[in-house]
Write a protein that holds these residues in place. Structure first.
Motif, short mmCIF file in Angstrom:
data_model
loop_
_atom_site.label_atom_id
_atom_site.label_comp_id
_atom_site.label_asym_id
_atom_site.label_seq_id
_atom_site.Cartn_x
_atom_site.Cartn_y
_atom_site.Cartn_z
N GLY A 1 0.64 -1.27 0.16
CA GLY A 1 -0.02 -0.03 0.18
C GLY A 1 0.93 1.25 -0.12
O GLY A 1 0.15 2.46 0.11
N VAL A 2 2.14 1.27 -0.06
CA VAL A 2 2.88 2.42 -0.24
C VAL A 2 3.23 3.13 -1.47
O VAL A 2 3.88 4.02 -1.41
N GLY A 3 2.82 2.16 -2.59
CA GLY A 3 3.02 2.90 -3.71
C GLY A 3 4.58 2.27 -4.28
O GLY A 3 5.19 3.09 -5.01
N LYS A 4 4.96 1.22 -3.94
CA LYS A 4 6.13 0.58 -4.05
C LYS A 4 6.56 0.49 -5.82
O LYS A 4 7.39 0.87 -6.35
N THR A 5 5.57 -0.18 -6.43
CA THR A 5 5.79 -0.48 -7.83
C THR A 5 5.72 0.87 -8.68
O THR A 5 6.35 0.96 -9.68
N THR A 6 4.86 1.70 -8.46
CA THR A 6 4.81 2.86 -9.05
C THR A 6 6.20 3.69 -9.04
O THR A 6 6.53 4.15 -9.92
N THR A 7 6.62 3.66 -7.79
CA THR A 7 7.97 4.04 -7.39
C THR A 7 9.12 3.85 -8.30
O THR A 7 9.91 4.43 -8.87
N ILE A 8 9.04 2.49 -8.36
CA ILE A 8 9.98 1.61 -9.03
C ILE A 8 9.92 2.05 -10.56
O ILE A 8 10.98 2.26 -11.13
N GLN B 1 19.41 -12.25 -2.87
CA GLN B 1 20.93 -12.22 -2.63
C GLN B 1 21.28 -10.69 -2.33
O GLN B 1 21.59 -10.03 -3.23
N PHE B 2 21.70 -10.67 -1.03
CA PHE B 2 22.15 -9.11 -0.60
C PHE B 2 23.74 -9.10 -0.68
O PHE B 2 24.15 -9.45 0.22
N GLU B 3 24.11 -8.73 -1.67
CA GLU B 3 25.66 -8.81 -1.95
C GLU B 3 26.05 -7.59 -2.50
O GLU B 3 25.29 -6.66 -2.29
N ASP B 4 27.46 -7.40 -2.69
CA ASP B 4 28.03 -6.20 -2.80
C ASP B 4 27.47 -5.08 -3.99
O ASP B 4 27.73 -4.20 -4.10
N ASN B 5 26.90 -6.05 -5.13
CA ASN B 5 26.35 -5.26 -6.02
C ASN B 5 25.00 -4.96 -6.19
O ASN B 5 24.32 -4.54 -7.03
N VAL B 6 24.25 -4.93 -4.72
CA VAL B 6 22.95 -4.72 -4.56
C VAL B 6 22.90 -3.23 -3.70
O VAL B 6 23.54 -3.26 -2.67
N GLU B 7 21.99 -2.50 -4.13
CA GLU B 7 21.65 -1.01 -3.46
C GLU B 7 20.20 -1.35 -3.07
O GLU B 7 19.30 -1.37 -3.95
N SER B 8 19.88 -1.09 -1.50
CA SER B 8 18.73 -1.35 -1.38
C SER B 8 18.11 -0.22 -0.60
O SER B 8 18.75 0.63 0.04
N TYR B 9 16.76 -0.16 -0.97
CA TYR B 9 15.86 1.29 -0.54
C TYR B 9 14.73 0.82 0.15
O TYR B 9 13.99 -0.18 -0.01
N LEU B 10 14.32 1.41 1.28
CA LEU B 10 13.01 1.02 1.92
C LEU B 10 12.11 2.07 1.64
O LEU B 10 12.21 3.22 1.99
N VAL B 11 10.86 1.74 1.23
CA VAL B 11 9.74 2.85 0.75
C VAL B 11 8.79 2.56 1.86
O VAL B 11 8.18 2.02 2.39
N LEU B 12 8.46 4.07 2.24
CA LEU B 12 7.62 4.31 3.40
C LEU B 12 6.48 5.27 2.97
O LEU B 12 6.75 6.26 2.32
N SER B 13 5.41 5.19 3.19
CA SER B 13 4.28 6.29 3.00
C SER B 13 4.26 7.23 4.21
O SER B 13 4.28 6.82 5.38
N SER B 14 4.39 8.48 3.70
CA SER B 14 4.52 9.92 4.61
C SER B 14 2.91 9.92 5.12
O SER B 14 2.87 10.58 5.98
N THR B 15 2.04 9.24 4.95
CA THR B 15 0.73 9.52 5.51
C THR B 15 0.47 8.34 6.52
O THR B 15 -0.35 8.60 7.39
N SER B 16 1.48 7.40 6.67
CA SER B 16 1.48 6.49 7.91
C SER B 16 2.01 7.20 9.07
O SER B 16 2.73 8.17 9.19
N LYS B 17 1.31 6.47 10.15
CA LYS B 17 1.53 6.93 11.81
C LYS B 17 3.27 6.65 11.84
O LYS B 17 3.74 5.81 11.35
N GLU B 18 3.70 7.84 12.62
CA GLU B 18 5.32 7.57 12.55
C GLU B 18 5.74 6.36 13.48
O GLU B 18 6.50 5.50 12.98
N LYS B 19 4.78 5.83 14.45
CA LYS B 19 5.03 4.68 15.45
C LYS B 19 5.13 3.44 14.30
O LYS B 19 5.82 2.55 14.45
#
Length: 375
Positions: free
Chosen positions: A186-193, A280-298
């Protein structure tokens, strides 16, 4: 009475020192805020100075035998004296406490309070608001007539920039081949990609491909295929780690590969573990965490902590146009020492995505404030 002076960054820390040293019966005799000069008179360092005291009564040690008869003969008398002494000490302590309660060392002007309330409305945390309020208070009360007058926003901006100085800003580095994008449903991850991929193709002229592990939702796969078709890029569907290895071989000659992970309820640990087993999280992988700014901070904190064992490079915040809680983004970046790659502000692909900078983020925070002042 035994008295001692304590210094600390916060009153809570000072009280902890007092209790540890003098115990719970200690009395606060005085407290004040002390400032040390900062750069050009601005951004002074604040410390709390507390003077505490404790009633101290000691009885000299005496041999046991000489005391026995005296103790037996005077026990009733001692009980009376002890009771009266305790009552007297209690009365004195209450009097001292009532006379020596810490007084408020400053009172913000109405204009400052109004500005700080704006920051509260945007959910900047109270620690940052206190730091900003102190700087505003010091600036307003500065006697030096040669000092340049700064606006409230300028001072707040400097405090926030200082707080964010160690976190990285900016989008893809284009130094790593696999772009792994994580996030709850629900955070819009596919559209962001799709937005990130479109910029890589249209602006950087990169040869790209997609991997999706979101086999739980047919609609998600079809959505990604639609975007991939527009960008003339292939899509590999991955069900297990063997499929992932095969997909990497398929894309060995590509510049960038965007990995769309399954959108799940990542408050549950088992779904996080599924991602670890698959990718496989290796040296050639760059990872990002997508969050919705409309979500509660907690709620966002819970997600971040679930992914704490992952090599997350930066955050991506979506739906920035749908919320006034820009402060939550800043709070989380500072708390977890994670930077910001992008924020999105609409559904249009590829337009509604912004490569983040500290200036653009703070401009977003103060947009409503500036709009009010100009109207």
């Amino acid at each position: 009475m035994k008295m001692k002076k304590y210094t600390a960054v916060t009153m809570t820390e000072a009280m902890s020192k007092v209790r540890a040293d003098l115990g719970d019966d200690a009395v606060i005799l005085n407290s004040k805020v002390v400032y040390t000069k900062g750069f050009l008179g601005l951004f002074k360092k604040k410390t709390i100075e507390v003077v505490a005291g404790m009633d101290k009564y000691e009885t000299p040690l005496q041999p046991v035998q000489p005391l026995q008869k005296e103790m037996i003969s005077s026990v009733k008398k001692e009980e009376v004296v002890s009771s009266e002494l305790k009552k007297e000490l209690s009365d004195i302590k209450m009097l001292v406490q009532s006379m020596q309660r810490p007084v408020e060392t400053k009172k913000y002007t109405e204009d400052i309070e109004s500005f700080l309330q704006y920051l509260r409305n945007h959910e900047i945390n109270e620690e940052l608001i206190t730091r900003i309020g102190d700087e505003l208070f010091e600036h307003v009360n500065e006697i030096d007539s040669n000092k340049q007058s700064l606006s409230y926003r300028q001072i707040a901006t400097q405090v926030l920039k200082e707080a964010l100085i160690d976190v990285p800003f900016g989008g893809l580095s284009y130094q790593k081949k696999y772009i792994n994008v994580l996030g709850p449903t629900g955070v819009g991850k596919t559209t962001t990609i799709a937005k990130m991929a479109a910029h890589a193709v249209l602006q950087k002229k990169k040869k790209i491909g997609f991997i999706t592990t979101d086999t739980y939702r047919i609609a998600a796969i079809e959505q990604l295929k639609t975007y991939a078709g527009l960008l003339q890029a292939p899509v590999e569907i991955v069900y297990n780690s063997e499929d992932f290895t095969k997909a990497m071989e398929t894309y060995k000659d590509f510049d960038l590969v965007f990995i769309d992970t399954a959108g799940r309820n990542y408050k549950e640990v088992k779904f996080v573990e599924d991602v670890k087993k698959l990718i496989q999280f290796e040296d050639n992988v760059e990872s990002y965490l997508v969050l919705s700014s409309t979500s509660k901070e907690k709620d966002m904190e819970t997600i971040i902590e679930q992914f704490s064992s992952f090599p997350i490079e930066q955050f991506i915040f979506t739906k920035a146009d749908e919320t006034n809680s820009i402060g939550s983004m800043i709070n989380l970046m500072i708390k977890y020492n994670k930077g910001l790659a992008y924020y999105t502000d609409g559904q249009e692909v590829p337009e509604d995505i912004n490569e983040a900078s500290v200036d653009s983020l703070l401009k977003l925070l103060f947009k409503e404030y500036e709009d009010e002042r100009s109207s």
